[in-house]
Design a protein around this motif. Structure first.
Motif, PDB file in Angstrom:
ATOM      1  N   ARG A 441     -11.865  -3.616   4.822  1.00  0.00           N
ATOM      2  CA  ARG A 441     -10.690  -3.225   4.393  1.00  0.00           C
ATOM      3  C   ARG A 441      -9.641  -3.000   5.260  1.00  0.00           C
ATOM      4  O   ARG A 441      -8.122  -2.989   5.082  1.00  0.00           O
ATOM      5  N   ARG A 442      -9.867  -2.398   6.270  1.00  0.00           N
ATOM      6  CA  ARG A 442      -8.837  -2.052   7.263  1.00  0.00           C
ATOM      7  C   ARG A 442      -8.172  -3.363   7.943  1.00  0.00           C
ATOM      8  O   ARG A 442      -6.934  -3.273   8.411  1.00  0.00           O
ATOM      9  N   VAL A 443      -8.946  -4.561   7.796  1.00  0.00           N
ATOM     10  CA  VAL A 443      -8.165  -5.783   8.272  1.00  0.00           C
ATOM     11  C   VAL A 443      -7.060  -5.982   7.415  1.00  0.00           C
ATOM     12  O   VAL A 443      -5.968  -6.552   8.042  1.00  0.00           O
ATOM     13  N   TRP A 444      -6.964  -5.572   6.021  1.00  0.00           N
ATOM     14  CA  TRP A 444      -5.748  -5.782   5.297  1.00  0.00           C
ATOM     15  C   TRP A 444      -4.467  -4.726   5.776  1.00  0.00           C
ATOM     16  O   TRP A 444      -3.349  -5.258   5.415  1.00  0.00           O
ATOM     17  N   ASP A 445      -4.859  -3.658   6.100  1.00  0.00           N
ATOM     18  CA  ASP A 445      -3.855  -2.802   6.767  1.00  0.00           C
ATOM     19  C   ASP A 445      -3.362  -3.439   7.917  1.00  0.00           C
ATOM     20  O   ASP A 445      -1.984  -3.488   8.212  1.00  0.00           O
ATOM     21  N   THR A 446      -4.142  -3.959   8.844  1.00  0.00           N
ATOM     22  CA  THR A 446      -3.712  -4.639  10.156  1.00  0.00           C
ATOM     23  C   THR A 446      -2.526  -5.697   9.674  1.00  0.00           C
ATOM     24  O   THR A 446      -1.405  -5.791  10.347  1.00  0.00           O
ATOM     25  N   ALA A 447      -2.943  -6.217   8.737  1.00  0.00           N
ATOM     26  CA  ALA A 447      -2.250  -7.499   8.245  1.00  0.00           C
ATOM     27  C   ALA A 447      -0.929  -7.122   7.326  1.00  0.00           C
ATOM     28  O   ALA A 447      -0.236  -8.049   6.601  1.00  0.00           O
ATOM     29  N   MET A 448      -0.747  -5.874   7.111  1.00  0.00           N
ATOM     30  CA  MET A 448       0.228  -5.370   6.292  1.00  0.00           C
ATOM     31  C   MET A 448       0.182  -5.759   4.795  1.00  0.00           C
ATOM     32  O   MET A 448       1.256  -5.967   4.194  1.00  0.00           O
ATOM     33  N   VAL A 449      -0.839  -6.070   4.412  1.00  0.00           N
ATOM     34  CA  VAL A 449      -0.979  -6.663   3.004  1.00  0.00           C
ATOM     35  C   VAL A 449      -1.164  -5.350   2.180  1.00  0.00           C
ATOM     36  O   VAL A 449      -0.597  -5.577   1.065  1.00  0.00           O
ATOM     37  N   LYS A 450      -1.811  -4.328   2.336  1.00  0.00           N
ATOM     38  CA  LYS A 450      -1.963  -3.227   1.505  1.00  0.00           C
ATOM     39  C   LYS A 450      -0.527  -2.814   1.130  1.00  0.00           C
ATOM     40  O   LYS A 450      -0.154  -2.536  -0.161  1.00  0.00           O
ATOM     41  N   ALA A 451       0.398  -2.567   2.075  1.00  0.00           N
ATOM     42  CA  ALA A 451       1.692  -2.169   1.600  1.00  0.00           C
ATOM     43  C   ALA A 451       2.290  -3.305   0.735  1.00  0.00           C
ATOM     44  O   ALA A 451       3.217  -3.027  -0.173  1.00  0.00           O
ATOM     45  N   ARG A 452       2.179  -4.321   1.034  1.00  0.00           N
ATOM     46  CA  ARG A 452       2.677  -5.643   0.047  1.00  0.00           C
ATOM     47  C   ARG A 452       2.248  -5.613  -1.236  1.00  0.00           C
ATOM     48  O   ARG A 452       3.202  -5.825  -2.175  1.00  0.00           O
ATOM     49  N   VAL A 453       1.029  -5.293  -1.184  1.00  0.00           N
ATOM     50  CA  VAL A 453       0.513  -5.401  -2.751  1.00  0.00           C
ATOM     51  C   VAL A 453       0.958  -4.308  -3.541  1.00  0.00           C
ATOM     52  O   VAL A 453       1.413  -4.334  -4.646  1.00  0.00           O
ATOM     53  N   MET A 454       1.323  -3.114  -2.806  1.00  0.00           N
ATOM     54  CA  MET A 454       1.964  -2.139  -3.460  1.00  0.00           C
ATOM     55  C   MET A 454       3.476  -2.383  -3.861  1.00  0.00           C
ATOM     56  O   MET A 454       3.559  -1.741  -4.888  1.00  0.00           O
ATOM     57  N   GLU A 455       3.933  -2.945  -2.931  1.00  0.00           N
ATOM     58  CA  GLU A 455       5.254  -3.277  -3.367  1.00  0.00           C
ATOM     59  C   GLU A 455       5.545  -4.198  -4.654  1.00  0.00           C
ATOM     60  O   GLU A 455       6.602  -4.086  -5.525  1.00  0.00           O
ATOM     61  N   LEU A 456       4.467  -4.980  -4.675  1.00  0.00           N
ATOM     62  CA  LEU A 456       4.579  -6.256  -5.773  1.00  0.00           C
ATOM     63  C   LEU A 456       4.048  -5.647  -6.966  1.00  0.00           C
ATOM     64  O   LEU A 456       4.423  -6.268  -8.297  1.00  0.00           O
ATOM     65  N   MET A 457       3.594  -4.391  -7.134  1.00  0.00           N
ATOM     66  CA  MET A 457       3.281  -3.622  -8.247  1.00  0.00           C
ATOM     67  C   MET A 457       4.801  -3.286  -9.222  1.00  0.00           C
ATOM     68  O   MET A 457       4.902  -3.115 -10.431  1.00  0.00           O
ATOM     69  N   GLY A 458       5.949  -3.512  -8.509  1.00  0.00           N
ATOM     70  CA  GLY A 458       7.189  -3.363  -9.142  1.00  0.00           C
ATOM     71  C   GLY A 458       7.984  -5.021  -9.164  1.00  0.00           C
ATOM     72  O   GLY A 458       9.189  -5.129  -9.628  1.00  0.00           O
ATOM     73  N   HIS A 459       7.045  -5.984  -9.095  1.00  0.00           N
ATOM     74  CA  HIS A 459       7.604  -7.224  -9.376  1.00  0.00           C
ATOM     75  C   HIS A 459       7.943  -7.497 -10.919  1.00  0.00           C
ATOM     76  O   HIS A 459       7.658  -7.040 -11.675  1.00  0.00           O
ATOM     77  N   SER A 460       9.025  -8.295 -11.210  1.00  0.00           N
ATOM     78  CA  SER A 460       9.497  -8.708 -12.405  1.00  0.00           C
ATOM     79  C   SER A 460       8.604  -9.506 -13.018  1.00  0.00           C
ATOM     80  O   SER A 460       8.646  -9.361 -14.540  1.00  0.00           O
ATOM     81  N   ASP A 461       7.431 -10.315 -12.871  1.00  0.00           N
ATOM     82  CA  ASP A 461       6.540 -11.046 -13.263  1.00  0.00           C
ATOM     83  C   ASP A 461       5.384  -9.970 -13.865  1.00  0.00           C
ATOM     84  O   ASP A 461       4.680  -9.523 -12.850  1.00  0.00           O
ATOM     85  N   PRO A 462       4.982 -10.188 -15.014  1.00  0.00           N
ATOM     86  CA  PRO A 462       3.890  -9.164 -15.595  1.00  0.00           C
ATOM     87  C   PRO A 462       2.385  -9.606 -14.931  1.00  0.00           C
ATOM     88  O   PRO A 462       1.840  -8.735 -14.559  1.00  0.00           O
ATOM     89  N   GLU A 463       2.149 -10.864 -14.535  1.00  0.00           N
ATOM     90  CA  GLU A 463       0.972 -11.136 -14.108  1.00  0.00           C
ATOM     91  C   GLU A 463       0.887 -10.839 -12.620  1.00  0.00           C
ATOM     92  O   GLU A 463      -0.133 -10.216 -12.156  1.00  0.00           O
ATOM     93  N   VAL A 464       1.924 -10.895 -11.921  1.00  0.00           N
ATOM     94  CA  VAL A 464       1.936 -10.433 -10.424  1.00  0.00           C
ATOM     95  C   VAL A 464       1.949  -8.856 -10.395  1.00  0.00           C
ATOM     96  O   VAL A 464       1.015  -8.248  -9.323  1.00  0.00           O
TER      97      VAL A 464
END
Length: 482
Positions: A441-464
């Protein structure tokens, strides 16, 4: 390959040639001499049959009159400061080339046929560059038909392409149409195609953007297409009414004839193996072409799309077959197969593409299909994403394949895409991969993915939002493990 003259050029030349010319005044001021005046009057405002007979009797004399003979300058160069006379000479040259093929050869056989014409592409009078580009296209396309490309053509072609690329980016339909019809005539051999391709976005982007616009419009997105209407433009004034007649039928908001000519130009480019290998990689063109094929409102659009696919498969199968399969071309071809077509070339390309894709599909595993999709960036809810069996078998391989290549592709999709389906699918896959291979899972931290999916929790689309929430839950579940 021949095409009718572009409507804009016909309109301009007819308007210019209808004006009275003060020949005696030009002779008195030594713009032209008596011999030149006699040559012009022999073809000016006379019936076409007589004009053709006169030119065919001495095409070299009329070629020298326009562009010079290597020793003496032609009338175009000598009268450069007299705008109306230059317009007239260009219009006459275009008409003579249209009427008398031997005149084209005579012009091309002059020692230096293009150098002064090329300078007119920068002329400040609107009609002059337009008519000049048409004349140059006629001459250079004829030159390219020869087995050896001349030095004059090598020097002139990039400059002509540059001018055509400029007007192809115009919002004025008739200028776009002129540029693309010129491309169709010029892209007739390997030299011109590779010259065009090597100019990169400057030339190619104008074509691919038309296809993208038409494909987007076919999915219901609005597009615009306007004719010549710039206030005060002499081109606009001289070509009034041309756009209205030619811009009625559209596909995806794009004039159908313009779209067809763009597709023909892409088809010509696809004959080169080097171009076929890079066309989708550089311009992401396969998916828009499939969308156009699916929504084609005329058989000629369908025909040329199929011809492009056949070339892409034939010239660069390794590169293009995976992308064509991912774009769901095969089921579309199967549907088209049930229709009755009378064009043998169309049916041949259809059969060839279908057979090649069916054979390729048999060699593909679920992992191959998934990897192709992820690399493309065109993520959708294809079967592997929802298959628990797929993830049990392939999750670790996805994380480790080619040094984490697919991880980087998912990260890029999350970072760069604004498509809600792509974001939802990518977030879903990240969550499943964290669940199945938590120690990575730390690979995702390196790729900045964890922060991005946390950000997408506020996306306008409900499925996202939903898929991002699930991914974050998996990160939290394993926060203190491994």
């Amino acid at each position: 390959m021949s095409l009718p003259p572009p409507a804009l050029v016909v309109s301009l030349t007819q308007s210019i040639r209808a004006r009275p010319i003060l020949w005696d005044q030009y002779q008195r001021t030594s713009v032209i001499n008596e011999q030149e005046l006699r040559l012009i009057k022999a073809v000016d405002k006379v019936p076409k049959e007589k004009r053709v007979a006169v030119i065919e009797g001495d095409p070299t004399a009329y070629a020298s009159l326009l562009v010079g003979d290597g020793k003496n300058k032609g009338l175009l160069e000598r009268s450069a400061k007299r705008v109306e006379f230059v317009q007239y000479l260009l219009a006459l040259g275009v008409e003579l080339c249209e009427d008398v093929p031997s005149y084209i050869n005579a012009l091309n056989n002059q020692p230096d046929p293009y150098s002064h014409l090329i300078t007119l592409l920068d002329h400040g009078d609107d009609p002059i560059p337009v008519i000049t580009s048409s004349l140059l296209t006629t001459l250079i396309s004829a030159s390219l038909a020869k087995s050896k490309v001349s030095r004059a053509t090598e020097q002139a072609l990039p400059t002509l392409f540059k001018y055509l690329a400029t007007i192809s980016a115009s919002s004025e339909f008739n200028l776009q149409d002129l540029a693309v019809q010129s491309y169709v005539l010029l892209l007739r051999n390997s030299y011109s195609r590779l010259t065009f391709w090597d100019m990169g976005d400057e030339t190619v982007k104008g074509l691919t953007s038309v296809i993208e616009t038409a494909a987007a419009g076919s999915k219901g997105k609005g597009t615009t297409d306007v004719g010549l209407s710039t206030p005060g433009s002499s081109v606009s004034a001289l070509s009034a009414g041309v756009s209205a007649a030619s811009a009625n039928l559209k596909q995806g908001g794009v004039n159908l004839q313009l779209l067809y000519h763009v597709l023909v130009a892409i088809w010509e480019l696809s004959f080169e193996e080097a171009i076929a290998e890079e066309l989708d990689e550089k311009y992401d063109l396969i998916l828009p072409l499939v969308l156009l094929l699916r929504s084609a409102i005329k058989e000629k659009v369908l025909r040329v799309c199929l011809a492009i696919f056949a070339n892409l498969i034939n010239k660069a199968p390794t590169t293009n077959l995976p992308s064509l399969l991912l774009a769901r071309l095969l089921p579309l071809l199967t549907t088209l197969k049930s229709r009755k077509f009378t064009d043998p070339d169309l049916t041949q390309d259809l059969d060839y593409s279908q057979s090649a894709l069916e054979a390729f599909q048999l060699t593909q595993t679920n992992f191959d299909e998934y990897a192709t999709e992820i690399r493309s960036g065109h993520l959708s809810w294809t079967p592997p994403h929802r298959s628990q069996d797929f993830w049990k078998k392939n999750a670790r391989r996805i994380m480790e394949e080619n040094g984490g290549e697919l991880v980087n592709c998912l990260a890029r999709a999350l970072r760069e895409s604004d498509d809600k389906v792509v974001l939802a699918v990518a977030a879903h896959d990240v969550g499943v991969l964290v669940k199945e291979v938590p120690e990575k899972r730390r690979v995702w931290d390196t790729a900045m993915v964890k922060a991005r999916v946390m950000e997408l929790m506020g996306h306008s689309d409900p499925e996202v939002r939903y898929e991002s929430l699930k991914a974050v839950q998996e990160f939290l579940r394993h926060a203190f493990g491994g």
